[in-house]
Structure formats: structure tokens, C-alpha cells
Write an enzyme that holds these catalytic residues in place. Structure first.
Site, PDB file in Angstrom:
ATOM      1  N   ASP A  25       0.836  -1.203   0.000  1.00 10.24           N
ATOM      2  CA  ASP A  25       0.000   0.000   0.000  1.00 10.24           C
ATOM      3  C   ASP A  25       0.873   1.255   0.000  1.00 10.24           C
ATOM      4  OD1 ASP A  25      -2.130  -1.691   0.072  1.00 10.24           O
ATOM      5  OD2 ASP A  25      -2.756  -1.209   2.127  1.00 10.24           O
ATOM      6  N   GLY A  69      -3.382  -5.409   0.899  1.00  9.04           N
ATOM      7  CA  GLY A  69      -4.023  -6.500   0.145  1.00  9.04           C
ATOM      8  C   GLY A  69      -5.066  -7.091   1.060  1.00  9.04           C
ATOM      9  N   GLY A  84      -6.621  -9.985   1.325  1.00  9.24           N
ATOM     10  CA  GLY A  84      -6.350 -11.294   1.919  1.00  9.24           C
ATOM     11  C   GLY A  84      -5.265 -11.205   2.973  1.00  9.24           C
ATOM     12  N   LEU A 126     -21.542  -2.119   8.264  1.00  7.45           N
ATOM     13  CA  LEU A 126     -22.200  -0.821   8.063  1.00  7.45           C
ATOM     14  C   LEU A 126     -21.336   0.332   8.546  1.00  7.45           C
ATOM     15  CD1 LEU A 126     -25.699  -1.993   9.387  1.00  7.45           C
ATOM     16  CD2 LEU A 126     -25.150  -1.507   6.997  1.00  7.45           C
ATOM     17  N   GLY A 127     -20.012   0.157   8.525  1.00  8.59           N
ATOM     18  CA  GLY A 127     -19.120   1.237   8.956  1.00  8.59           C
ATOM     19  C   GLY A 127     -19.390   1.607  10.399  1.00  8.59           C
ATOM     20  N   GLY A 145     -12.447  -2.791   7.074  1.00 13.02           N
ATOM     21  CA  GLY A 145     -13.252  -3.970   6.716  1.00 13.02           C
ATOM     22  C   GLY A 145     -12.439  -5.242   6.852  1.00 13.02           C
ATOM     23  N   ASP A 146     -11.169  -5.167   6.515  1.00 11.24           N
ATOM     24  CA  ASP A 146     -10.308  -6.355   6.639  1.00 11.24           C
ATOM     25  C   ASP A 146     -10.041  -6.687   8.110  1.00 11.24           C
ATOM     26  OD1 ASP A 146     -10.170  -6.388   3.868  1.00 11.24           O
ATOM     27  OD2 ASP A 146      -8.404  -5.097   3.841  1.00 11.24           O
ATOM     28  N   GLY A 152      -2.708   4.000   8.337  1.00 12.06           N
ATOM     29  CA  GLY A 152      -2.183   2.851   7.597  1.00 12.06           C
ATOM     30  C   GLY A 152      -3.152   1.686   7.597  1.00 12.06           C
TER      31      GLY A 152
HETATM   32  O1  RIB Z   1      -9.050  -3.191   2.083  1.00 20.95           O
HETATM   33  C1  RIB Z   1      -7.889  -2.383   2.045  1.00 20.95           C
HETATM   34  C2  RIB Z   1      -6.955  -2.947   1.032  1.00 20.95           C
HETATM   35  O2  RIB Z   1      -7.502  -2.798  -0.252  1.00 20.95           O
HETATM   36  C3  RIB Z   1      -5.614  -2.251   0.968  1.00 20.95           C
HETATM   37  O3  RIB Z   1      -4.676  -2.855   1.805  1.00 20.95           O
HETATM   38  C4  RIB Z   1      -5.254  -2.336  -0.506  1.00 20.95           C
HETATM   39  O4  RIB Z   1      -4.104  -3.081  -0.749  1.00 20.95           O
HETATM   40  C5  RIB Z   1      -6.470  -2.913  -1.182  1.00 20.95           C
HETATM   41  O5  RIB Z   1      -6.321  -4.248  -1.409  1.00 20.95           O
END
Ligand code: RIB
Length: 307
Positions: free
Chosen positions: A15, A41, A43, A224-225, A254-255, A290
Site C-alpha cells: 500500500d 491487500g 487477503g 455498516l461502517g 473492513g479487513d 495505515g
Molecule cells: O481493504 C484495504 C486494502 O484494499 C488495501 O490494503 C489495498 O491493498 C487494497 O487491497
């Protein structure tokens, strides 16, 4: 206590984040205030989140044979992720994601998926033992769709619970993908794109989630944030609100949610309880800058999250 096992099949990116007063208009050049580079990313983020909480995580991904790929590999090792199924290719550059984050913490992201696109069905089949050993398998849409489907099919054959996060959004998902998703976990934008329905109110969100459920998903967890998440399954709909926080950078929130949800479900927590815990961790992540750098470790979090 045995660590819960999670297998994530998905993309790794580097990123490249610029913090800007506002997102640029078309054709406009803007001065940014600050730049940060970090591991990302979808995943990889979800895998790192689950590992930071204490999960025993295996990652299935492909990196370029370049500086970003080598650093990403080291990052996985640093957080204790099993890299047996992290592949390296000299046929493409590692995935990258230039990201702009505005003063309110909102972002816009470009992904150049590169090496992620070269993951093969053979490599997914080779990861069958890691998938079969997991309590939860997690997939997204940042690698080619047939590869995601192959991973979910193996999980189904091996009787492993699946979480499918349809991100980044695309409208044309096959019905089989819904049927392979024990937990279908979209955000508001993805839900609107997939259903063509609004999600502005909780009633609207429930109606949209029900239409996703009707396509064959076992349960829908609609994020829903700042409003938290909505669980819709055959038993009904439950809104699990999130605590209000001041967002600095929502990239990867979200991740953080999906990785945490995978961890707590693999730990054996009931669904609404796992969602409430994942909400709390996502709220922590938006308060730091970040992507993975904003994800807390178990030691940074209140102890009651782990009881
Ligand atoms: O969900 C955030 C991610 O989306 C970032 O880390 C970026 O790499 C994209 O995949």
C-alpha cells in the site's frame, strides 16, 4: 489453549498511502500532507489481523520476485503466518495499491493486482491440507474469481466453514459463490452493487441482505461502517452496533473486521458475539494510520475481548 486455525486465500499488495486534505477531482493535481508505505491487500490484511489476535494462520497468495514481495514475505513471517503456500513469481510485479486518504479518514484505492492474478488452481489444490486443517477459510475478490471459487469448493468438500468477503465489489457473481459462502460478508457499497438496493436505513440494509441470503448464502454479515454490522440468517436479523470513535484512517477497517470475525468464530464464539468483538477491533483500527499498521495485537486490546 490451542490456537484457532484460519486459512486465508487472497491477495497481498504493497500500500502506497497519501494523506490529502480531500480526494482529488478528475484531472486535478493535489498536494498531499504525508505519505506512508505499508503492507496491504485484502487477503493479507485479513490474515495478519487474525494472526495478530493469536490465530494460527496459513496464507495462500502469490508475490512478485521483487523488493515488495520479499518484504511482504518477511512481514508474514514476523507475525507468525504459515508461508508454506505463499508463492513467488518472476512473471509479474507484486500487487500494489496507491491509496488516497482524506481529512475525514475516507479513502480511494487503485489496485494493480500483478502477481496476485497468477495464482493457479493447482496451487490452490496443493493448499488443500491447509484448508482442510482450518476452522475457517476466508476468501475475497482480489484474486481471479475461478481461483477464489476453487478455494471455496475445497473448503466445502473438506467441511470447513467459509467466510466470503466480496471485495473489491463486482456485480456479476455466480450463484454458486453464494452457495459456497457459509458467511457472506459485504460492506454497504458492495451490497448496493450486488443487489441494486439501497442500504441507507437498517430496514433497507435488512431487505438487501435478505436478497443476498436468497441467492444461497448461509448467513449475511453486512458491515455498516460506524453503524456496526447487521447479521441476517434464517433465524432473523440482528443489528450489532459499533461504538462511536473519531476515524483517522478507515483503510483496511473492513479487513480488520473480517480477520477478527474469522479468528473469533474459529475460536468457537457464537456469531453475534464474534461480530461484536470484530466491531470493537475494527473501531480500534480506524483510529490509527495505515492498513496493517493500524491493526492492534492481542496485547494492545482490553482483556475482556479474549474471555
Ligand atoms: O481493504 C484495504 C486494502 O484494499 C488495501 O490494503 C489495498 O491493498 C487494497 O487491497
Amino acid at each position: 489453549m490451542e490456537r484457532p486455525k484460519i486459512c486465508v486465500v487472497g491477495a497481498s499488495n504493497l500500500d502506497l498511502i497519501s494523506y490529502v486534505p480531500r480526494l482529488p477531482k478528475m484531472g486535478e493535481t493535489l498536494h498531499g500532507d504525508r505519505f506512508q508505505m505499508g503492507f496491504g491487500g485484502k487477503g493479507a490484511n485479513q490474515a495478519v489481523m487474525a494472526a495478530k489476535l493469536g490465530g494460527d494462520v496459513a496464507m495462500v497468495t502469490k508475490l512478485g520476485d521483487d523488493i515488495f514481495g520479499r518484504d511482504t514475505l518477511q512481514n508474514f513471517e514476523r507475525v507468525g503466518i504459515d508461508i508454506s503456500h505463499v508463492h513467488i513469481t518472476d512473471q509479474a510485479f507484486s500487487g500494489v495499491a496507491p491509496i488516497a486518504v482524506d481529512a475525514d479518514g475516507n479513502n480511494s484505492i487503485i489496485i494493480v493486482t500483478g502477481a496476485n492474478d497468477l495464482l493457479t488452481e493447482k496451487e490452490i489444490e496443493a493448499a488443500r491440507p491447509a484448508i482442510a486443517a482450518a476452522g475457517i477459510v476466508v476468501c475475497q475478490l482480489e484474486i481471479p474469481l475461478p481461483i477464489t471459487m476453487a478455494a471455496l469448493r475445497i473448503a466445502r468438500e473438506e467441511d470447513v466453514t467459509t467466510i466470503f468477503n466480496p471485495a473489491p465489489a463486482r456485480p456479476d457473481l455466480p450463484d454458486e459463490l453464494y452457495r459456497l459462502s457459509d458467511i457472506f460478508c459485504p460492506n454497504e457499497t458492495e451490497t448496493e452493487l450486488l443487489t441494486g438496493m439501497p442500504v441507507s436505513t437498517l430496514d433497507e440494509a435488512e431487505a438487501a441482505a435478505r436478497s443476498l441470503l436468497a441467492r444461497g448464502a448461509g448467513a449475511v454479515v453486512l458491515t455498516l461502517g460506524e453503524r456496526g454490522a447487521l447479521l441476517v440468517n434464517e433465524e432473523g436479523a440482528t443489528h450489532i452496533p459499533a461504538e462511536a470513535v473519531q476515524a483517522l484512517d478507515t483503510t483496511g477497517a473492513g479487513d480488520a473486521f473480517v480477520g477478527s470475525l474469522a479468528y473469533f468464530l474459529a475460536l468457537g464464539k457464537p456469531m453475534t458475539d464474534a461480530i461484536a468483538r470484530a466491531n470493537r477491533i475494527a473501531a480500534v483500527s480506524v483510529q490509527a494510520a495505515g492498513t496493517q499498521s493500524s491493526f492492534p495485537t492481542a496485547a494492545d486490546l482490553p482483556g475482556d475481548l479474549f474471555t
